[in-house]
Scaffold this active site. Structure first.
Site, PDB file in Angstrom:
ATOM      1  N   HIS A   1       1.122  -1.307   0.002  1.00 20.91           N
ATOM      2  CA  HIS A   1      -0.269  -0.226   0.133  1.00 20.91           C
ATOM      3  C   HIS A   1       0.817   0.947   0.024  1.00 20.91           C
ATOM      4  O   HIS A   1       0.108   2.446   0.232  1.00 20.91           O
ATOM      5  CB  HIS A   1      -0.915   0.114   1.050  1.00 20.91           C
ATOM      6  CG  HIS A   1      -0.198   0.286   2.849  1.00 20.91           C
ATOM      7  ND1 HIS A   1      -0.197  -1.214   3.431  1.00 20.91           N
ATOM      8  CD2 HIS A   1      -0.037   1.655   3.116  1.00 20.91           C
ATOM      9  CE1 HIS A   1       0.876  -0.168   4.240  1.00 20.91           C
ATOM     10  NE2 HIS A   1       0.149   1.387   4.314  1.00 20.91           N
TER      11      HIS A   1
ATOM     12  N   ASP B   1       0.593  -7.878   1.810  1.00 20.53           N
ATOM     13  CA  ASP B   1       0.538  -6.393   1.670  1.00 20.53           C
ATOM     14  C   ASP B   1       2.040  -6.127   1.650  1.00 20.53           C
ATOM     15  O   ASP B   1       2.974  -5.413   2.518  1.00 20.53           O
ATOM     16  CB  ASP B   1      -0.146  -5.594   3.035  1.00 20.53           C
ATOM     17  CG  ASP B   1       0.344  -4.488   2.816  1.00 20.53           C
ATOM     18  OD1 ASP B   1       0.056  -3.716   1.945  1.00 20.53           O
ATOM     19  OD2 ASP B   1      -0.143  -3.542   4.377  1.00 20.53           O
TER      20      ASP B   1
ATOM     21  N   ASN C   1       4.738   4.778   8.873  1.00 21.41           N
ATOM     22  CA  ASN C   1       5.825   3.630   9.973  1.00 21.41           C
ATOM     23  C   ASN C   1       5.435   2.654   8.932  1.00 21.41           C
ATOM     24  O   ASN C   1       6.659   1.455   8.427  1.00 21.41           O
ATOM     25  CB  ASN C   1       5.269   3.449  10.713  1.00 21.41           C
ATOM     26  CG  ASN C   1       5.911   3.959  11.804  1.00 21.41           C
ATOM     27  OD1 ASN C   1       5.086   5.491  12.709  1.00 21.41           O
ATOM     28  ND2 ASN C   1       7.325   4.146  12.628  1.00 21.41           N
ATOM     29  N   SER C   2       4.478   2.570   7.760  1.00 20.59           N
ATOM     30  CA  SER C   2       4.044   1.431   7.224  1.00 20.59           C
ATOM     31  C   SER C   2       5.888   0.903   6.236  1.00 20.59           C
ATOM     32  O   SER C   2       5.906   1.690   5.186  1.00 20.59           O
ATOM     33  CB  SER C   2       2.876   1.973   5.994  1.00 20.59           C
ATOM     34  OG  SER C   2       1.845   2.520   6.370  1.00 20.59           O
TER      35      SER C   2
END
Length: 208
Positions: free
Chosen positions: A96, A130, A204-205
């Site tokens: 994402h 993801d 942070n992803s």
């Protein structure tokens, strides 16, 4: 709302962990974390650091926190970390973070802790989990230290750390927590995730 996938990383390169301080461990890890930018037009903001030009011997942390990244043209940002396989370095991040790039071979950029810019291209991705793997178009220099995946049987209460760029404006922010649960469900009801109390924010992803 941004879903955050927290990737627990064990510093397996430390042979005797009891003799290594948290600060030493985390400063070494900083050199393997990158900030990812999608190179599209958008509204953003810049900031200014606190670089001390009188310092003669700068640590990785000194360099990382001496200034902030100028991400004024970023459409989307996230974090990632560098691994090495067969002598080549790659970046691991979340799908994402990069899925809205206009061109998956031209519009993904990573910045190292010393603010060097590297063009990335997509190698492979799994939307269900993801996870995305990116390759450097040109190999980075030796200042980037790859991280290693841990192979431990993680336990409840074990200390964990998150490193990332929360809110796209605070790169190399470190938060500490514990593993608070195992086998949690995530996006699309996937199970098997570790739950942590380390604080996470959008940006942070993809970080370790």
């Amino acid at each position: 709302f941004t879903f955050i996938v927290f990737i627990v990383y064990a510093f397996s390169s430390c042979n005797n962990r009891s003799k290594i301080s948290k600060s030493d461990m985390l400063e070494k890890a900083i050199t393997g974390v990158v900030t990812i930018k999608l190179d599209e037009t958008a509204i953003g903001k810049s900031g200014f650091g606190f670089a001390d030009t009188t310092l003669t011997e700068l640590s990785a942390a000194d360099i990382a926190y001496a200034d902030v990244l100028k991400l004024t043209n970023a459409k989307s940002t996230g974090s990632g970390f560098v691994i090495e396989m067969d002598g080549k370095k790659y970046v691991i991040t979340n799908v994402h973070v990069i899925e809205k790039a206009k061109d998956l071979e031209k519009n993904i950029v990573a910045y190292s802790y010393d603010r060097k810019e590297y063009l990335l291209k997509l190698v492979g991705a799994d939307t269900y989990y993801d996870i995305a793997v990116l390759a450097f178009v040109n190999n980075p220099d030796s200042s980037i230290s790859p991280l290693n995946f841990g192979e431990e049987n993680y336990r409840i209460g074990q200390s964990v750390f998150a490193i990332g760029n929360p809110l796209s404006f605070f790169p190399y922010t470190v938060t500490e927590g514990i593993i608070s649960a195992k086998n949690r469900s995530g996006i699309n009801s996937k199970s098997g995730y570790l739950q942590s109390t380390a604080m996470l924010s959008p940006g942070n992803s993809g970080g370790p």
